[in-house]
Design an enzyme around this catalytic site. Sequence first.
Site, PDB file in Angstrom:
ATOM      1  N   LYS A   1       0.816  -1.226   0.000  1.00  8.41           N
ATOM      2  CA  LYS A   1       0.000   0.000   0.000  1.00  8.41           C
ATOM      3  C   LYS A   1       0.847   1.273   0.000  1.00  8.41           C
ATOM      4  O   LYS A   1       0.445   2.290  -0.553  1.00  8.41           O
ATOM      5  CB  LYS A   1      -0.951   0.003   1.195  1.00  8.41           C
ATOM      6  CG  LYS A   1      -2.069  -1.016   1.060  1.00  8.41           C
ATOM      7  CD  LYS A   1      -3.065  -0.903   2.197  1.00  8.41           C
ATOM      8  CE  LYS A   1      -4.122  -1.984   2.093  1.00  8.41           C
ATOM      9  NZ  LYS A   1      -5.149  -1.861   3.118  1.00  8.41           N
TER      10      LYS A   1
ATOM     11  N   ASP B   1     -10.125   2.727   2.408  1.00 12.58           N
ATOM     12  CA  ASP B   1     -10.244   1.959   3.662  1.00 12.58           C
ATOM     13  C   ASP B   1     -11.019   2.730   4.737  1.00 12.58           C
ATOM     14  O   ASP B   1     -11.894   2.178   5.404  1.00 12.58           O
ATOM     15  CB  ASP B   1      -8.849   1.608   4.212  1.00 12.58           C
ATOM     16  CG  ASP B   1      -8.206   0.463   3.437  1.00 12.58           C
ATOM     17  OD1 ASP B   1      -8.934  -0.371   2.878  1.00 12.58           O
ATOM     18  OD2 ASP B   1      -6.956   0.409   3.407  1.00 12.58           O
TER      19      ASP B   1
ATOM     20  N   GLY C   1      -3.306   0.545  17.633  1.00 13.24           N
ATOM     21  CA  GLY C   1      -2.361   0.356  16.532  1.00 13.24           C
ATOM     22  C   GLY C   1      -1.989   1.677  15.905  1.00 13.24           C
ATOM     23  O   GLY C   1      -2.746   2.659  15.979  1.00 13.24           O
TER      24      GLY C   1
ATOM     25  N   TYR D   1     -10.753  -9.927  10.171  1.00 12.63           N
ATOM     26  CA  TYR D   1     -11.880 -10.847  10.187  1.00 12.63           C
ATOM     27  C   TYR D   1     -11.315 -12.220   9.928  1.00 12.63           C
ATOM     28  O   TYR D   1     -10.171 -12.373   9.503  1.00 12.63           O
ATOM     29  CB  TYR D   1     -12.914 -10.477   9.108  1.00 12.63           C
ATOM     30  CG  TYR D   1     -12.324 -10.484   7.729  1.00 12.63           C
ATOM     31  CD1 TYR D   1     -12.297 -11.644   6.971  1.00 12.63           C
ATOM     32  CD2 TYR D   1     -11.738  -9.342   7.202  1.00 12.63           C
ATOM     33  CE1 TYR D   1     -11.714 -11.667   5.726  1.00 12.63           C
ATOM     34  CE2 TYR D   1     -11.150  -9.346   5.957  1.00 12.63           C
ATOM     35  CZ  TYR D   1     -11.134 -10.512   5.224  1.00 12.63           C
ATOM     36  OH  TYR D   1     -10.544 -10.533   3.996  1.00 12.63           O
TER      37      TYR D   1
END
Length: 274
Positions: free
Chosen positions: A66, A102, A127, A217
């Site tokens: 990314k 995102d 984070g 997930y």
Amino acid sequence: MSDRYAVFGNPVGHSKSPAIHQAFAVQCHQQISYRAILTPRDGFAASVRGFVAAGGRGANVTLPFKEEAWRLATRLSVRAELAGAVNTLLFAGAETLGDNTDGAGLLRDLTCNLACRVAGQRVLLLGAGGAARGVVAPLLDARPALLWIANRTAARASDLAQRFAGRGALAGGAYQELEGEAFDLVINATSASLAGELPPLPAGAFASGSMAYDMMYGQGETPFLAYAREHGAARLADGLGMLVEQAAEAFYLWRGVRPNSAPVVAMLRGTERG
Ligand code: ATR
């Protein structure tokens, strides 16, 4: 011939993006093909060039590319510029537009799908890596009472808070500093779940009626969501909805039509159970 799209990543074999975009295409009557391209770690730019030369119209980018995609883009959307990372590319002539969907995906999942209020709430983001950085600005734009960023390496959290200072009420630091603080929404943007680990979150972090959201997930409950359930979170959600919503936003950028995400989330949950 259908227009070509792809997701670049490593690993990328288990990516749900091809299934999501094929479902969007059927729903919106769009002729596209979409595949996953396993990209060598030192070969991202070359792979993208090859794909464009073969007629590629757009791409998604996942770990670990990314930030490289951010550098590769010749033009960046404001939200990609702020995030310092790109998850969506659009190839238009000589230009490569880089976007980051995102954050919009997370906010749409929270507010539209889960009816979770962010405005006026105390929000804790766990984070300070790429995943966290991509959602800070959209979270602040939703006007929480406070956005607190906690990270194992405290300096990264402070740096991130510094970077977005002035956009809203923001604090950043170590997990120990959370002692005695409670939050209405706790979002896990660490990669700890990948290793089956848990960020060192104080037991009292979940206010009564709070929601715990794991951007990860997987099959079954993540360690973070299990901890949240045991420590008083009233509502739990994993990141599958965010995944589908960030894809819907990318699809809209590419095709100019916004797919309905709910049936696609339901399809993926059904597949998981099967
Ligand atoms: P990503 O782009 O997925 O965010 P990253 O930049 O490697 O990946 O960041 C991973 C994040 O998860 C970091 O915030 C990391 O904390 P550090 O900055 O201290 O490394 C966090 N993380 C990973 N494993 C963790 C664990 N077991 N406990 C707490 N935090 C963890």
